[in-house]
Design an enzyme around this catalytic site. Structure first.
Site, PDB file in Angstrom:
ATOM      1  N   CYS A   1      -2.491  -2.979   7.559  1.00 29.48           N
ATOM      2  CA  CYS A   1      -2.012  -2.876   8.935  1.00 29.48           C
ATOM      3  C   CYS A   1      -2.248  -1.444   9.437  1.00 29.48           C
ATOM      4  CB  CYS A   1      -0.520  -3.221   8.989  1.00 29.48           C
ATOM      5  SG  CYS A   1       0.555  -1.969   8.262  1.00 29.48           S
TER       6      CYS A   1
ATOM      7  N   GLU B   1       0.830  -1.214   0.000  1.00 29.08           N
ATOM      8  CA  GLU B   1       0.000   0.000   0.000  1.00 29.08           C
ATOM      9  C   GLU B   1       0.863   1.262   0.000  1.00 29.08           C
ATOM     10  OE1 GLU B   1      -0.129  -2.644   2.096  1.00 29.08           O
ATOM     11  OE2 GLU B   1      -2.003  -2.650   3.221  1.00 29.08           O
TER      12      GLU B   1
ATOM     13  N   CYS C   1      -0.400   1.254   7.317  1.00 26.55           N
ATOM     14  CA  CYS C   1      -0.988   1.505   6.004  1.00 26.55           C
ATOM     15  C   CYS C   1      -2.373   2.131   6.128  1.00 26.55           C
ATOM     16  CB  CYS C   1      -1.044   0.216   5.197  1.00 26.55           C
ATOM     17  SG  CYS C   1       0.608  -0.385   4.756  1.00 26.55           S
TER      18      CYS C   1
HETATM   19 ZN   LIG Z   1       0.903  -2.277   5.952  1.00 26.16          ZN
END
Ligand SMILES: [Zn+2]
Length: 149
Positions: free
Chosen positions: A83, A55, A86
């Site tokens: 996550c 990303e 991101c």
């Molecule tokens: Zn990530």
């Protein structure tokens, strides 16, 4: 929904390419006005950079291409739930919609963990659509980790 599956297929291709490089297989694609403007797979090992998630690399590419730190009206497709890092970057980039494939119960930051977009400190939350090509995305990850043992 067919359109989003077609774009997710490109993200899945990026994920498979990442696996072939020995990277955790996650791929991301950014679309603006129906056109793919960036696509990337994880390169954390290759670049020795923990921030080189798919990303982040796609956001950097798109921002560079548009010469803008904000990606207003752009949509990001990623094969795995982003996550926390991101999720925050997607918010900071003002991305309009987030489409993701498999859920990440252990490392996700959108619908698990810190749930970044639900926090009062989050100033822009994209619309989130999950479960796009979920089984394919999960299978790529599962195969990758099975083969590493
Ligand atoms: Zn990530």
């Amino acid at each position: 929904m067919n359109g989003s599956k077609r774009i997710m297929d490109r993200a899945l291709t990026e994920a498979r390419a990442a696996a072939a490089r020995g990277e955790v297989p996650v791929g991301a694609v950014i679309v603006l006005d129906g056109e793919v403007i960036a696509s990337a797979g994880n390169r954390t090992r290759e670049l020795n950079d923990v921030t080189a998630h798919a990303e982040i690399l796609a956001i950097r590419e798109a921002s560079s291409k548009l010469a803008s730190e904000r990606l207003i009206d752009a949509d990001l497709y990623v094969t795995l739930e982003p996550c926390a890092m991101c999720a925050a970057a997607i918010s900071f980039a003002r991305i309009r919609r987030l489409y993701y494939g498999a859920e990440d119960e252990k490392g996700g930051g959108v619908d698990h963990g810190g749930r970044f977009y639900a926090q009062p400190t989050c100033h822009h939350a994209p619309e989130v659509y999950s479960g796009i090509a979920e089984q394919e995305a999960a299978a790529i990850l599962k195969d990758f980790f099975a083969n590493r043992r």
